[in-house]
Design an enzyme around this catalytic site. Structure first.
Site, PDB file in Angstrom:
ATOM      1  N   ASP A  91      13.464   0.793 -12.859  1.00 58.84           N
ATOM      2  CA  ASP A  91      14.958   1.209 -12.403  1.00 58.84           C
ATOM      3  C   ASP A  91      15.807   1.521 -14.311  1.00 58.84           C
ATOM      4  OD1 ASP A  91      17.776   1.434 -11.512  1.00 58.84           O
ATOM      5  OD2 ASP A  91      17.928  -0.242 -10.155  1.00 58.84           O
ATOM      6  N   CYS A 281      -0.790 -12.346  10.201  1.00 60.95           N
ATOM      7  CA  CYS A 281      -0.979 -11.806   8.371  1.00 60.95           C
ATOM      8  C   CYS A 281      -1.716 -12.709   7.908  1.00 60.95           C
ATOM      9  CB  CYS A 281       0.170 -11.193   8.030  1.00 60.95           C
ATOM     10  SG  CYS A 281       1.183 -12.990   7.507  1.00 60.95           S
TER      11      CYS A 281
END
Length: 512
Positions: A91, A281
């Site tokens: 960015d 997870c």
């Protein structure tokens, strides 16, 4: 043969969602894809953890890299400075403009710097806005368009894929104008970006986000990937994928972790309020909330951030599989009931169903039955497409008598029409009607719904649909309606349809 930077191939579609391949000089990104933010000042989640969580792409800030490393980043490259060998998007410093008003770097300087440090995907120095005042939003649109034009000679023949930010999302009319004025520029940029929505995502105003995405996808080229700046929660990511967003970026995973917040499929929870971790997870399979809270802050933050990444990836993988199977609408229905904000945003898909249907292929090779749950299922693109085909089929047929019977639970019990002057239509929830001679044609035997109790809105909508068909094509025909004892909804349908037809004063035309 190597593809040019930013080349985009669409492999699968469903609704406005796509599975695609975005080519860069470093590698190929399969979309939809999430770009985790890498902080060049402190990497609390090492690159190997990002890889372990399944992320081969990331985003970092070119302006902060310039301030922190300067020419060192040019010598080592952005991959060397970050230690991340996957695809890196940079960015330009727009967020810092929001924070400080000015960053003391020109657009030419930050574009050249991104080229010199070897970014794979880069963003021009656009001007977003942190508030929702109309004047501020319009000003950001004007300045961003000006800079997008000024950047053209700077990005020409670049090795980077360049993002064209489109601002104005806070107001639909402003965004429409912004997107239309951006159209001539889109041929010079490989990726389109939709900005100005972070504040709405943070406050769960997903309705505004959904409207902005639909507006952008209606106007901007569908062949270009669309990046949604600041999207970092499974709830909005799944909705955004269905509405045409291809890539996303956010620091949410680490920002939440620093604050001991834990991403779930239905929202964000504080760690100290959890007794159990509703996830399997690698982090949640090994630790309990108590274990994490007893750790030192640095390790807890790392592990929570890692879990948050797994939660985001799971949402994206589920969406991809749904696109592959042609079940994205059904996934969206499920997710819409996880949070009121998503349900509210989901409602507006009804207003744009014809546009959204364009991205839904008629066949995915393998025939999969429809899963229908409630009133929203009536908007399913496969249902609306089926109904339109039925109307076209009935439009050229005439009959002196219409027989309406409940659709048999066993389609083999369907019987043919009586003769050319009589049409037998089976009525059923969701599909509406099935002409007897079309029994067995997809999807007439390929749908499932809760049969014991049909919601009244579904029955009422079926009545409305059938009444409109009769009024449109068979206003002068006799209508005979049958129901099945023991199936309460058919009795209800029979009564409501009779009342509807009688209210239109058609008894004299032979209605009974």
């Amino acid at each position: 043969m190597r593809k040019p930077p930013g080349a985009f191939e669409i492999r699968e579609t469903d609704l406005l969602g796509r599975i695609g391949r975005l080519h860069t000089k470093t590698g190929t990104v399969e979309t939809p894809a999430f770009f985790p933010v890498i902080d060049v000042y402190r990497q609390e989640v090492p690159p190997e953890d990002l890889y372990r969580a399944g992320f081969e792409q990331a985003i970092t800030n070119a302006y902060l890299t310039l301030r922190r490393f300067g020419e060192e980043a040019v010598e080592k490259g952005i991959h060397g400075i970050t230690g991340f060998n996957g695809v890196i998007m940079t960015d330009s410093g727009a967020y810092q403009i929001l924070e400080y008003g000015d960053i003391g770097v020109t657009q030419e300087e930050i574009i050249e710097y991104q080229k010199r440090i070897g970014s794979d995907i880069a963003v021009i120095l656009d001007v977003p806005t942190s508030d929702t005042k109309r004047d501020s939003v319009i000003a950001s649109v004007e300045k961003t368009l000006q800079r997008a034009r000024e950047a053209l000679p700077l990005i020409k023949d670049s090795e980077q894929a360049w993002v064209l930010p489109v601002q104005g999302a806070a107001y639909q009319d402003v965004l429409e104008e912004s997107a239309k004025r951006s159209l001539p520029l889109t041929e010079h940029y490989q990726i389109l970006g939709l900005g100005g929505l972070t504040v709405f995502m943070e406050t769960y105003d997903y309705l505004t986000v959904a409207r902005a995405l639909i507006t952008a996808r209606r106007i901007l080229p569908l062949g270009k990937p669309l990046h949604l700046f600041g999207a970092g929660h499974p709830l909005i990511i799944t909705l955004a994928i269905a509405l045409g967003a291809d890539t996303f970026d956010s620091a949410s995973y680490i920002l939440y972790a620093r604050d001991d917040r834990y991403i779930t499929e239905y929202g964000v929870e504080r760690l100290d309020r959890l007794e159990y971790l509703p996830c399997n997870c690698p982090v949640c399979s090994k630790y309990t909330p108590k274990d994490l809270l007893e750790m030192d802050k640095e390790e807890r933050t790392r592990l929570l951030a890692l879990h948050n990444l797994y939660a985001i990836r799971k949402a994206i993988q589920r969406a991809k599989q749904a696109i592959k199977e042609g079940r994205l609408w059904e996934l969206l229905e499920e997710i819409a009931h996880r949070h009121p904000a998503v349900y509210e945003a989901f409602q507006i898909l009804h207003d744009h169903r014809r546009f959204i249907e364009q991205g839904s292929p008629t066949s995915k090779g393998v025939v999969r039955g429809l899963k229908l749950y409630g009133p929203e299922s009536i908007w399913h693109p496969k249902i609306t497409r089926y109904r339109r085909k039925i109307e076209n089929y009935l439009a050229g047929r005439r009959a002196s008598k219409i027989i309406l019977e409940p659709y048999p639970s066993d389609p083999s019990q369907c019987r043919p029409k009586y003769n050319n002057n009589v049409i037998l239509l089976y009525y059923t929830p969701y599909l509406g009607v099935v002409p007897s001679e079309l029994c067995g044609v997809y999807p007439t035997i390929h749908f499932n719904y809760p049969r014991r109790r049909i919601p009244l809105p579904v029955v009422a909508e079926a009545v409305d649909y059938v009444a409109r068909l009769i009024h449109k094509y068979y206003s002068g025909s006799q209508v005979e309606i049958e129901s099945v004892e023991g199936e309460g909804w058919t009795t209800q349908f029979n009564r409501l349809l009779r009342e509807r037809l009688q209210s239109e004063r058609r008894e004299s035309s032979g209605y009974i």
